[in-house]
Design a protein around this motif. Structure first.
Motif, PDB file in Angstrom:
ATOM      1  N   GLU A   1      34.985  75.818  55.981  1.00 56.52           N
ATOM      2  CA  GLU A   1      35.215  75.049  54.508  1.00 56.52           C
ATOM      3  C   GLU A   1      33.797  74.596  54.017  1.00 56.52           C
ATOM      4  OE1 GLU A   1      39.765  74.307  55.975  1.00 56.52           O
ATOM      5  OE2 GLU A   1      37.312  74.504  57.361  1.00 56.52           O
ATOM      6  N   LEU A   2      32.665  74.481  55.418  1.00 58.34           N
ATOM      7  CA  LEU A   2      31.634  73.705  54.924  1.00 58.34           C
ATOM      8  C   LEU A   2      30.674  74.926  54.747  1.00 58.34           C
ATOM      9  CD1 LEU A   2      31.043  71.359  57.552  1.00 58.34           C
ATOM     10  CD2 LEU A   2      32.424  70.305  55.315  1.00 58.34           C
ATOM     11  N   ILE A   3      30.693  75.823  55.445  1.00 57.96           N
ATOM     12  CA  ILE A   3      29.833  77.158  55.224  1.00 57.96           C
ATOM     13  C   ILE A   3      30.253  77.296  54.124  1.00 57.96           C
ATOM     14  CG2 ILE A   3      29.600  79.338  56.452  1.00 57.96           C
ATOM     15  CD1 ILE A   3      30.325  78.484  58.586  1.00 57.96           C
ATOM     16  N   GLY A   4      31.025  77.904  53.505  1.00 56.99           N
ATOM     17  CA  GLY A   4      31.931  78.092  52.356  1.00 56.99           C
ATOM     18  C   GLY A   4      32.005  76.789  51.090  1.00 56.99           C
ATOM     19  N   ALA A   5      31.003  76.204  51.131  1.00 58.09           N
ATOM     20  CA  ALA A   5      31.260  75.283  49.800  1.00 58.09           C
ATOM     21  C   ALA A   5      28.986  75.527  50.167  1.00 58.09           C
ATOM     22  CB  ALA A   5      31.320  73.351  50.189  1.00 58.09           C
ATOM     23  N   LEU A   6      28.551  75.355  51.092  1.00 59.66           N
ATOM     24  CA  LEU A   6      27.320  75.409  50.933  1.00 59.66           C
ATOM     25  C   LEU A   6      27.052  76.441  50.790  1.00 59.66           C
ATOM     26  CD1 LEU A   6      24.501  74.366  51.974  1.00 59.66           C
ATOM     27  CD2 LEU A   6      24.657  75.107  54.418  1.00 59.66           C
ATOM     28  N   THR A   7      27.057  78.016  50.440  1.00 59.13           N
ATOM     29  CA  THR A   7      27.197  79.195  50.202  1.00 59.13           C
ATOM     30  C   THR A   7      26.819  79.240  48.432  1.00 59.13           C
ATOM     31  OG1 THR A   7      27.698  79.954  51.888  1.00 59.13           O
ATOM     32  CG2 THR A   7      27.776  81.059  50.071  1.00 59.13           C
ATOM     33  N   VAL A   8      28.598  78.787  47.790  1.00 63.08           N
ATOM     34  CA  VAL A   8      29.129  79.053  47.065  1.00 63.08           C
ATOM     35  C   VAL A   8      27.886  77.717  46.231  1.00 63.08           C
ATOM     36  CG1 VAL A   8      30.419  77.977  45.013  1.00 63.08           C
ATOM     37  CG2 VAL A   8      31.291  79.058  46.845  1.00 63.08           C
ATOM     38  N   SER A   9      27.910  76.418  46.359  1.00 64.38           N
ATOM     39  CA  SER A   9      26.673  75.963  45.938  1.00 64.38           C
ATOM     40  C   SER A   9      24.372  76.252  46.265  1.00 64.38           C
ATOM     41  CB  SER A   9      26.677  74.559  46.845  1.00 64.38           C
ATOM     42  OG  SER A   9      27.616  73.465  47.198  1.00 64.38           O
ATOM     43  N   VAL A  10      24.443  76.705  46.306  1.00 63.75           N
ATOM     44  CA  VAL A  10      23.537  77.286  46.852  1.00 63.75           C
ATOM     45  C   VAL A  10      23.722  78.708  46.036  1.00 63.75           C
ATOM     46  CG1 VAL A  10      21.569  78.875  47.665  1.00 63.75           C
ATOM     47  CG2 VAL A  10      22.995  76.940  49.312  1.00 63.75           C
ATOM     48  N   THR A  11      24.319  79.501  46.153  1.00 59.27           N
ATOM     49  CA  THR A  11      24.480  80.052  44.794  1.00 59.27           C
ATOM     50  C   THR A  11      24.116  79.945  43.680  1.00 59.27           C
ATOM     51  OG1 THR A  11      25.861  81.823  46.016  1.00 59.27           O
ATOM     52  CG2 THR A  11      25.828  82.455  44.164  1.00 59.27           C
ATOM     53  N   ALA A  12      24.637  78.578  43.219  1.00 59.02           N
ATOM     54  CA  ALA A  12      24.962  78.305  41.945  1.00 59.02           C
ATOM     55  C   ALA A  12      24.104  77.558  41.229  1.00 59.02           C
ATOM     56  CB  ALA A  12      25.892  77.181  42.311  1.00 59.02           C
ATOM     57  N   VAL A  13      23.314  77.225  42.649  1.00 54.99           N
ATOM     58  CA  VAL A  13      21.905  76.590  42.308  1.00 54.99           C
ATOM     59  C   VAL A  13      20.864  77.050  41.420  1.00 54.99           C
ATOM     60  CG1 VAL A  13      20.902  76.001  44.376  1.00 54.99           C
ATOM     61  CG2 VAL A  13      20.577  74.001  42.210  1.00 54.99           C
ATOM     62  N   ILE A  14      20.859  78.089  42.255  1.00 47.58           N
ATOM     63  CA  ILE A  14      19.773  79.711  41.628  1.00 47.58           C
ATOM     64  C   ILE A  14      20.427  79.755  40.490  1.00 47.58           C
ATOM     65  CG2 ILE A  14      19.216  81.649  42.810  1.00 47.58           C
ATOM     66  CD1 ILE A  14      19.574  81.133  45.238  1.00 47.58           C
ATOM     67  N   TYR A  15      21.774  80.255  40.166  1.00 45.50           N
ATOM     68  CA  TYR A  15      21.945  80.531  39.089  1.00 45.50           C
ATOM     69  C   TYR A  15      21.653  79.414  38.072  1.00 45.50           C
ATOM     70  CZ  TYR A  15      25.300  81.101  35.004  1.00 45.50           C
ATOM     71  OH  TYR A  15      26.051  81.827  34.417  1.00 45.50           O
ATOM     72  N   VAL A  16      21.902  78.279  37.992  1.00 50.44           N
ATOM     73  CA  VAL A  16      21.679  77.247  36.223  1.00 50.44           C
ATOM     74  C   VAL A  16      20.299  76.902  37.451  1.00 50.44           C
ATOM     75  CG1 VAL A  16      21.740  74.565  37.165  1.00 50.44           C
ATOM     76  CG2 VAL A  16      23.179  76.071  37.730  1.00 50.44           C
ATOM     77  N   VAL A  17      19.191  77.533  37.772  1.00 50.35           N
ATOM     78  CA  VAL A  17      17.819  77.414  37.155  1.00 50.35           C
ATOM     79  C   VAL A  17      17.252  78.629  36.655  1.00 50.35           C
ATOM     80  CG1 VAL A  17      16.112  77.163  38.572  1.00 50.35           C
ATOM     81  CG2 VAL A  17      17.620  75.834  39.513  1.00 50.35           C
ATOM     82  N   ILE A  18      18.245  79.166  36.962  1.00 55.02           N
ATOM     83  CA  ILE A  18      17.293  81.128  36.130  1.00 55.02           C
ATOM     84  C   ILE A  18      18.176  80.728  34.633  1.00 55.02           C
ATOM     85  CG2 ILE A  18      17.902  84.036  36.325  1.00 55.02           C
ATOM     86  CD1 ILE A  18      17.515  83.405  39.117  1.00 55.02           C
ATOM     87  N   THR A  19      19.805  80.894  34.422  1.00 54.22           N
ATOM     88  CA  THR A  19      20.005  81.100  33.389  1.00 54.22           C
ATOM     89  C   THR A  19      19.463  79.286  32.141  1.00 54.22           C
ATOM     90  OG1 THR A  19      21.727  79.389  34.035  1.00 54.22           O
ATOM     91  CG2 THR A  19      22.376  81.145  34.061  1.00 54.22           C
ATOM     92  N   TYR A  20      18.626  78.116  33.157  1.00 55.94           N
ATOM     93  CA  TYR A  20      18.681  77.339  32.214  1.00 55.94           C
ATOM     94  C   TYR A  20      16.695  78.143  31.956  1.00 55.94           C
ATOM     95  CZ  TYR A  20      17.473  73.216  29.496  1.00 55.94           C
ATOM     96  OH  TYR A  20      16.649  72.448  28.281  1.00 55.94           O
ATOM     97  N   ILE A  21      16.027  78.756  32.522  1.00 52.95           N
ATOM     98  CA  ILE A  21      15.228  79.235  32.309  1.00 52.95           C
ATOM     99  C   ILE A  21      15.309  79.900  31.758  1.00 52.95           C
ATOM    100  CG2 ILE A  21      12.799  80.353  33.291  1.00 52.95           C
ATOM    101  CD1 ILE A  21      13.248  78.847  35.907  1.00 52.95           C
TER     102      ILE A  21
END
Length: 201
Positions: free
Chosen positions: A50-70
């Protein structure tokens, strides 16, 4: 050189605010989950999925959020595709919130011992082995970890709350992206019509 965000009215401002909130929530989740995994590794146990999955999704999402806003800032964002990807992250956030929250939803953090009163390593080794870990992989039970002490319990519930907040935020941005796409397309069509009239005139 002067930088200026696209002038897209209330929808554009909403998109910016939502992305900022997503970034803050994701960074908090990453920090908490990374700390959890570090504590479990220190106790010589494997972290729960559960923790590994949450961390994986969060890291992927934060990269996506930064790139899309740029890309949004430079007027290069494919809004319709972004709405689709935000919807996919909404689904991922719902899954994470369910996995993180279901085992601890009925857990009363207030009745647990404080972290100063217990050692994680001692606690993990004192719990019956079938409960605390898988016999083959030594993976720590997620519920066992969440119930280790009062602080950990509250932090796990904070991750759960942030995951729920991210569900709302990604749902919101997916809708906003569709609205922005409609607006940009409409303005583009109006601009083309005006240009055609100028040429005819």
């Amino acid at each position: 050189m002067r930088f200026q965000a696209p002038q897209l009215g209330a929808l554009g401002a909403t998109y910016t605010v939502m992305r900022a909130c997503q970034f803050a929530a994701l960074i908090a989740v990453i920090g908490l989950c990374a700390n959890f995994i570090g504590e479990i590794a220190t106790a010589e146990r494997d972290p729960p999925s559960e923790l590994i999955g949450a961390l994986t999704v969060s890291v992927t999402a934060v990269i996506y959020v930064v790139i899309t806003y740029i890309l949004y800032y430079d007027n290069m964002l494919p809004l319709l595709f972004t709405a689709i990807f935000d919807s996919l992250l909404l689904i991922a956030s719902i899954v994470v919130a369910s996995l993180i929250g279901k085992p601890v939803s009925m857990l009363n953090c207030a009745v647990l011992l404080s972290k100063s009163d217990t050692s994680l390593t001692t606690y993990y080794t004192s719990v019956p082995f079938p409960v605390r870990a898988n016999a083959i992989t030594k993976t720590l039970s997620y519920f066992t970890f969440a119930a280790a002490d009062k602080t950990t319990c509250y932090e796990v519930k904070a991750v759960w709350g942030l995951a729920i907040a991210l569900c709302v935020l990604f749902a919101f941005t997916s809708i906003v992206c569709v609205g922005l796409w409609q607006r940009v397309r409409r303005e583009g069509g109006a601009g083309s019509s005006a240009s055609a009239k100028d040429i005819e005139g």
